[in-house]
Design a protein around this motif. Structure first.
Motif, short mmCIF file in Angstrom:
data_model
loop_
_atom_site.label_atom_id
_atom_site.label_comp_id
_atom_site.label_asym_id
_atom_site.label_seq_id
_atom_site.Cartn_x
_atom_site.Cartn_y
_atom_site.Cartn_z
N LYS A 123 41.69 19.24 -34.21
CA LYS A 123 40.52 19.04 -33.36
C LYS A 123 40.24 20.26 -32.47
CE LYS A 123 41.93 14.21 -33.10
NZ LYS A 123 42.34 13.10 -32.20
N TRP A 124 40.82 21.38 -32.82
CA TRP A 124 40.63 22.58 -32.01
C TRP A 124 39.18 23.02 -32.07
CZ3 TRP A 124 40.64 28.04 -33.89
CH2 TRP A 124 40.58 28.97 -32.81
N THR A 125 38.61 23.34 -30.91
CA THR A 125 37.19 23.68 -30.81
C THR A 125 36.88 25.14 -31.11
OG1 THR A 125 37.43 24.08 -28.43
CG2 THR A 125 36.82 21.85 -29.12
N GLY A 126 37.89 25.95 -31.27
CA GLY A 126 37.67 27.38 -31.52
C GLY A 126 37.77 28.25 -30.28
N GLU A 127 38.02 27.67 -29.13
CA GLU A 127 38.17 28.46 -27.90
C GLU A 127 39.54 29.11 -27.87
OE1 GLU A 127 38.12 27.81 -23.03
OE2 GLU A 127 37.81 26.12 -24.40
N LEU A 128 39.57 30.41 -27.68
CA LEU A 128 40.82 31.14 -27.63
C LEU A 128 41.56 30.85 -26.33
CD1 LEU A 128 39.73 34.59 -29.12
CD2 LEU A 128 40.81 32.66 -30.31
N PHE A 129 42.87 31.01 -26.39
CA PHE A 129 43.71 30.69 -25.24
C PHE A 129 43.68 31.84 -24.24
CE2 PHE A 129 47.92 31.24 -23.26
CZ PHE A 129 47.95 30.09 -22.47
N THR A 130 43.56 31.48 -22.96
CA THR A 130 43.64 32.43 -21.84
C THR A 130 44.56 31.83 -20.80
OG1 THR A 130 41.39 33.20 -22.26
CG2 THR A 130 42.36 33.74 -20.13
N TYR A 131 45.63 32.53 -20.51
CA TYR A 131 46.62 31.99 -19.57
C TYR A 131 46.07 32.04 -18.15
CZ TYR A 131 50.84 31.48 -16.80
OH TYR A 131 51.77 31.06 -15.88
N LYS A 132 46.14 30.90 -17.47
CA LYS A 132 45.73 30.77 -16.08
C LYS A 132 46.87 30.13 -15.30
CE LYS A 132 40.83 30.19 -17.17
NZ LYS A 132 39.63 29.30 -17.04
N PRO A 133 47.50 30.85 -14.40
CA PRO A 133 48.62 30.26 -13.65
C PRO A 133 48.16 29.09 -12.80
CG PRO A 133 47.98 32.37 -12.70
CD PRO A 133 47.23 32.24 -13.99
N ARG A 134 49.00 28.08 -12.72
CA ARG A 134 48.66 26.90 -11.93
C ARG A 134 48.63 27.20 -10.45
NH1 ARG A 134 51.87 21.81 -14.82
NH2 ARG A 134 50.88 22.01 -16.88
N ARG A 135 49.57 28.00 -10.00
CA ARG A 135 49.64 28.35 -8.58
C ARG A 135 49.20 29.80 -8.41
NH1 ARG A 135 55.59 25.91 -6.77
NH2 ARG A 135 55.16 23.74 -7.33
N PRO A 136 48.29 30.06 -7.49
CA PRO A 136 47.87 31.45 -7.27
C PRO A 136 49.02 32.28 -6.71
CG PRO A 136 46.98 30.02 -5.56
CD PRO A 136 47.62 29.11 -6.58
N ALA A 137 49.03 33.53 -7.09
CA ALA A 137 50.08 34.43 -6.63
C ALA A 137 49.96 34.66 -5.13
CB ALA A 137 50.01 35.76 -7.37
N ARG A 138 51.09 34.73 -4.46
CA ARG A 138 51.09 34.98 -3.02
C ARG A 138 50.73 36.42 -2.72
NH1 ARG A 138 56.60 31.91 -0.83
NH2 ARG A 138 56.03 29.81 -1.54
N LYS A 139 49.96 36.59 -1.67
CA LYS A 139 49.57 37.91 -1.26
C LYS A 139 50.73 38.60 -0.57
CE LYS A 139 46.04 40.41 1.37
NZ LYS A 139 44.87 40.27 2.27
N LYS A 140 51.04 39.80 -1.03
CA LYS A 140 52.16 40.53 -0.46
C LYS A 140 51.81 41.02 0.94
CE LYS A 140 54.10 42.09 -4.84
NZ LYS A 140 54.55 43.28 -5.63
N GLN A 141 52.75 40.85 1.84
CA GLN A 141 52.56 41.31 3.20
C GLN A 141 53.04 42.75 3.34
OE1 GLN A 141 54.54 38.59 5.79
NE2 GLN A 141 53.30 36.86 5.20
N LYS A 142 52.46 43.44 4.29
CA LYS A 142 52.83 44.82 4.57
C LYS A 142 53.31 44.91 6.01
CE LYS A 142 49.57 46.80 1.27
NZ LYS A 142 48.43 47.74 1.09
#
Length: 251
Positions: A123-142
């Motif tokens: 039943k695949w619709t033909g949309e290619l896979f794109t990895y999307k992380p569930r949790r956004p990456a933390r912004k690095k502090q300086k």
């Protein structure tokens, strides 16, 4: 038993990939790493398919078996779900005894308990896979400055031949520097204000008469000549010491 079956049994256990799966567009659109993860997980399936729906393989173990990074294995699990070859039956979590439990899956081309096979890859619709992380990456502090660190560097605290030590500059220390400056140290304490130097006198003035404001002072008696005596005044510098004269009256 025929010779063909004997030859197959001599090879030992193996993992088979059905042609019905390999010919699907979803299988051909999937990456090679995702196929290896599917084969690795399929190898732990029992012959009677009784553990389908409870299939698990940690990312670390699968990465060691395949030879790829464990973060890549995690992404390939999502890719297999996207194309419909796997379905997650339980999320991974940290157990009560602080021992992590891996996520469990089921193969969609096989029975799952009393449920028939769903074959979601068809039943695949033909949309290619794109990895999307569930949790956004933390912004690095300086915490430090981009041009220079606030901590003293070796050239700021080193020693030289001419000077015994080098004090750090203000931008190298968070708090103000405690290095003494020239105006903080003096050779002698400043003189006290309001204190007049003591001076001697060769004559003694008589007290004013109790008559009134216009009364004149008493006449001053002349005393014989006496030798001046130098007296040291405590609390003053030698430059501010004054000479006091004491008169001795001969009997």
């Amino acid at each position: 038993m025929s010779k063909k079956h004997k030859r197959a049994n001599s090879l030992g256990a193996y993992t088979a990939v059905p042609w019905a799966i390999m010919k699907t567009p979803a299988w051909r659109a999937m990456s090679a790493e995702a196929r290896l993860v599917w084969i690795e997980l399929r190898g732990w399936l029992k012959k009677d398919w009784s553990n389908n729906g409870r299939m698990f393989r940690s990312c670390r173990d699968a990465a060691d078996a395949i030879g790829i990074n464990r973060n890549t294995v995690q992404q390939k699990y999502f890719e297999l779900e996207h194309y419909g070859f796997l379905r997650r039956t339980r999320e991974g979590f940290l157990g009560v005894d602080a021992y992590g439990l891996a996520a469990e899956f089921r193969f969609t081309d096989l029975l799952h308990g009393t449920h028939p096979a769903t074959r979601d890859y068809e039943k695949w619709t033909g949309e290619l896979f794109t990895y999307k992380p569930r949790r956004p990456a933390r912004k690095k502090q300086k915490p430090v400055l981009s041009h220079r660190t606030p901590r003293p560097v070796p050239q700021d605290t080193g020693r030289s031949r001419k000077r015994p030590s080098v004090c750090p500059v203000p931008q190298d220390t968070v708090s103000p520097s405690n290095c003494p400056v020239r105006q903080d140290t003096i050779s002698l304490p400043p003189p006290e204000q309001g204190r007049e130097p003591l001076q001697g006198s060769l004559t003694a003035r008589a007290p004013a008469q109790a008559g009134g404001a216009g009364s004149s002072p008493a006449p001053v008696a002349k005393l014989p000549w006496s030798t001046p005596i130098v007296t040291e005044v405590i609390g003053l510098t030698p430059q501010r010491a004054t000479i006091s004269r004491r008169t001795e009256i001969a009997p």
